[in-house]
Scaffold this motif. Structure first.
Motif, PDB file in Angstrom:
ATOM      1  N   GLU A  35       0.830  -1.206   0.000  1.00 33.93           N
ATOM      2  CA  GLU A  35       0.000   0.000   0.000  1.00 33.93           C
ATOM      3  C   GLU A  35       0.866   1.258   0.000  1.00 33.93           C
ATOM      4  O   GLU A  35       0.588   2.208  -0.729  1.00 33.93           O
ATOM      5  N   GLU A  36       1.922   1.240   0.790  1.00 39.36           N
ATOM      6  CA  GLU A  36       2.824   2.393   0.850  1.00 39.36           C
ATOM      7  C   GLU A  36       3.508   2.627  -0.498  1.00 39.36           C
ATOM      8  O   GLU A  36       3.608   3.756  -0.970  1.00 39.36           O
ATOM      9  N   LEU A  37       3.958   1.572  -1.138  1.00 43.98           N
ATOM     10  CA  LEU A  37       4.623   1.678  -2.429  1.00 43.98           C
ATOM     11  C   LEU A  37       3.663   2.177  -3.509  1.00 43.98           C
ATOM     12  O   LEU A  37       4.036   3.014  -4.339  1.00 43.98           O
ATOM     13  N   GLN A  40       3.134   5.833  -3.206  1.00 36.48           N
ATOM     14  CA  GLN A  40       4.308   6.583  -3.661  1.00 36.48           C
ATOM     15  C   GLN A  40       4.337   6.677  -5.180  1.00 36.48           C
ATOM     16  O   GLN A  40       4.653   7.727  -5.744  1.00 36.48           O
ATOM     17  N   ILE A  41       3.999   5.571  -5.845  1.00 39.31           N
ATOM     18  CA  ILE A  41       4.031   5.551  -7.313  1.00 39.31           C
ATOM     19  C   ILE A  41       2.883   6.376  -7.891  1.00 39.31           C
ATOM     20  O   ILE A  41       3.080   7.149  -8.824  1.00 39.31           O
ATOM     21  N   ASN A  42       1.684   6.202  -7.336  1.00 44.91           N
ATOM     22  CA  ASN A  42       0.505   6.895  -7.856  1.00 44.91           C
ATOM     23  C   ASN A  42      -0.318   7.422  -6.681  1.00 44.91           C
ATOM     24  O   ASN A  42      -1.183   6.717  -6.158  1.00 44.91           O
ATOM     25  N   PRO A  43      -0.102   8.674  -6.270  1.00 43.44           N
ATOM     26  CA  PRO A  43      -0.826   9.210  -5.107  1.00 43.44           C
ATOM     27  C   PRO A  43      -2.346   9.296  -5.309  1.00 43.44           C
ATOM     28  O   PRO A  43      -3.099   9.339  -4.344  1.00 43.44           O
ATOM     29  N   ASP A  44      -2.820   9.300  -6.554  1.00 49.76           N
ATOM     30  CA  ASP A  44      -4.258   9.415  -6.829  1.00 49.76           C
ATOM     31  C   ASP A  44      -4.949   8.059  -6.927  1.00 49.76           C
ATOM     32  O   ASP A  44      -6.113   7.985  -7.303  1.00 49.76           O
TER      33      ASP A  44
END
Length: 89
Positions: A35-37, A40-44
């Motif tokens: 979930e954290e990754l 980070q990759i796609n905040p939306d």
């Protein structure tokens, strides 16, 4: 018998040694790291669905996970014993 005791000792060491080597570390699960990754990759990012039921606390969630593991282990142990018993007859 001696071989079994050595194997049991090795398993216990594998479980205990990391706790002493990484004192104060937080041992999180893969779900939280994923979930954290993703954020980070796609905040939306919006999840496709949500849980039907969320356990009221982390302790209950751990209890349910341990219960699931115990039932699965019991089933596998029973099946292996059953198959060995039929084979020995």
């Amino acid at each position: 018998m001696k071989k079994n005791l050595i194997l049991i000792l090795l398993v216990v060491l594998l479980a205990v040694v990391p706790l002493f080597m990484n004192q104060g570390a937080e041992f999180g699960g893969a779900d939280g790291q994923a979930e954290e990754l993703i954020t980070q990759i796609n905040p939306d990012y919006q999840p496709w669905f949500s849980s039907i039921w969320e356990p009221p606390s982390g302790e209950i969630e751990s209890l349910l996970f341990a219960l699931q593991a115990a039932l699965g282990t019991g089933f596998i142990g029973y099946y292996i014993g059953y198959v060995r018993g039929r084979k020995n007859q």
